[in-house]
Scaffold this motif. Structure first.
Motif, short mmCIF file in Angstrom:
data_model
loop_
_atom_site.label_atom_id
_atom_site.label_comp_id
_atom_site.label_asym_id
_atom_site.label_seq_id
_atom_site.Cartn_x
_atom_site.Cartn_y
_atom_site.Cartn_z
N GLU A 166 0.84 -1.19 0.00
CA GLU A 166 0.00 0.00 0.00
C GLU A 166 0.88 1.24 0.00
OE1 GLU A 166 -3.64 2.15 2.40
OE2 GLU A 166 -2.15 1.00 3.47
N ASN A 167 1.15 1.77 1.20
CA ASN A 167 1.84 3.05 1.28
C ASN A 167 3.29 3.02 0.83
OD1 ASN A 167 -0.41 4.47 2.19
ND2 ASN A 167 -0.06 3.86 4.30
N ARG A 168 3.92 1.84 0.88
CA ARG A 168 5.31 1.77 0.46
C ARG A 168 5.46 2.01 -1.05
NH1 ARG A 168 7.05 -3.59 3.71
NH2 ARG A 168 4.88 -4.04 3.25
N ILE A 169 4.42 1.69 -1.80
CA ILE A 169 4.43 1.99 -3.24
C ILE A 169 4.52 3.50 -3.45
CG2 ILE A 169 3.02 1.99 -5.34
CD1 ILE A 169 1.97 -0.75 -4.52
N LEU A 170 3.73 4.23 -2.68
CA LEU A 170 3.73 5.69 -2.80
C LEU A 170 5.06 6.28 -2.34
CD1 LEU A 170 1.84 7.94 -3.70
CD2 LEU A 170 1.05 8.15 -1.36
N THR A 171 5.64 5.69 -1.30
CA THR A 171 6.93 6.16 -0.80
C THR A 171 8.01 6.03 -1.86
OG1 THR A 171 6.36 5.49 1.46
CG2 THR A 171 8.70 5.84 0.99
N LEU A 172 8.08 4.85 -2.49
CA LEU A 172 9.09 4.62 -3.52
C LEU A 172 8.82 5.48 -4.74
CD1 LEU A 172 11.56 3.13 -4.53
CD2 LEU A 172 10.09 1.23 -5.21
N ALA A 173 7.56 5.59 -5.14
CA ALA A 173 7.21 6.41 -6.31
C ALA A 173 7.56 7.88 -6.05
CB ALA A 173 5.73 6.28 -6.63
N GLY B 264 13.32 -7.18 -8.82
CA GLY B 264 12.19 -6.29 -9.01
C GLY B 264 11.98 -5.29 -7.89
N PHE B 265 10.92 -4.51 -8.04
CA PHE B 265 10.59 -3.49 -7.05
C PHE B 265 10.17 -4.13 -5.73
CE2 PHE B 265 9.73 -0.88 -10.90
CZ PHE B 265 10.58 0.16 -10.61
N ALA B 266 9.69 -5.37 -5.79
CA ALA B 266 9.18 -6.02 -4.59
C ALA B 266 10.20 -6.07 -3.47
CB ALA B 266 8.71 -7.43 -4.93
N SER B 267 11.42 -6.53 -3.80
CA SER B 267 12.45 -6.64 -2.76
C SER B 267 12.85 -5.26 -2.25
CB SER B 267 13.68 -7.38 -3.31
OG SER B 267 14.18 -6.73 -4.46
N PHE B 268 12.83 -4.29 -3.14
CA PHE B 268 13.17 -2.92 -2.77
C PHE B 268 12.09 -2.33 -1.85
CE2 PHE B 268 14.17 1.59 -3.56
CZ PHE B 268 15.54 1.55 -3.51
N LEU B 269 10.84 -2.59 -2.18
CA LEU B 269 9.73 -2.09 -1.38
C LEU B 269 9.74 -2.65 0.03
CD1 LEU B 269 6.74 -2.23 -3.89
CD2 LEU B 269 7.52 -0.19 -2.69
#
Length: 216
Positions: free
Chosen positions: A40-47, A70-75
């Motif tokens: 949820e919010n971690r997507i917005l943080t990274l974006a 991918g972005f998953a491990s980074f998120l």
């Protein structure tokens, strides 16, 4: 649930929800029961971090992240944000932010099975046959009671929070989908009333839908 490593085996469940309906709780419980991640919010943080980068730097970052799972491990390395309360916040469009956010959502769908809450994920992933989109709604009185209990606020504050947050979400959805409306049942595979069905009942019904579609 174990991943097979085959891209075709990935599935995504997207959740849109009214404030106070318990949608985020349902999404989290579903992800836990399926053994997959909920974003949820971690997507917005990274974006947000990426939207400040120029295209060349973003491409470098994008390539590095993709090569490392991918972005998953980074998120998952980012801290979980506190619950988002819009209260007095008005929707202000940020096309660059939405562009990066959409790339992250698309990358997640390509690389793992997951649950994604909000962020117009149903729209971003429209047309993907391995996506199930869910909308959670509930009567106002139910949302008020939950919000007062969860936030420890008066009915007046709870009502204002629900109204403002839902308006923010509706304006956000309308803008980025080119005029579609957030509560439109046609946008989703299933719409559930969390008061009538119950939190656990909603989780079970979404799992059943995934089974019917042959995704789990």
């Amino acid at each position: 649930m174990a991943e097979t490593g085959n891209e075709q085996e990935h599935f995504v469940v997207t959740f849109a929800r009214g404030f106070g309906t318990g949608g985020k709780e349902i999404a989290s419980k579903l992800a836990k029961e399926l053994g997959i991640h909920c974003y949820e919010n971690r997507i917005l943080t990274l974006a947000s971090q990426m939207s400040g980068l120029d295209e060349e730097i973003f491409r470098e970052v994008d390539e590095k992240i993709r090569n490392k799972g991918g972005f998953a491990s980074f998120l998952r390395g980012l801290p979980k944000a506190k619950s988002y309360i819009a209260r007095n916040e008005k929707f202000v469009s940020d096309d660059k932010l939405f562009e990066y956010q959409s790339k992250i959502i698309e990358n997640l769908a390509e690389t793992e099975s997951c649950v994604i809450v909000g962020k117009c994920a149903d729209y971003v992933l429209r047309g993907n046959p391995r996506v199930v989109s869910v909308y959670i709604e509930a009567p106002r009185a139910f949302c008020l009671k939950r919000t007062m209990e969860k936030m420890g606020v008066t009915e007046e504050v709870a009502a204002a929070t629900i109204t403002q947050t839902d308006k923010f979400r509706a304006d956000y959805y309308e803008y980025y989908t080119g005029g579609n409306y957030w509560t439109n049942p046609v946008n989703y595979d299933i719409t559930l009333n969390s008061e009538k069905v119950g939190i656990e009942g909603c989780v079970d019904m979404v799992k059943h839908l995934l089974e019917l579609k042959g995704l789990i």
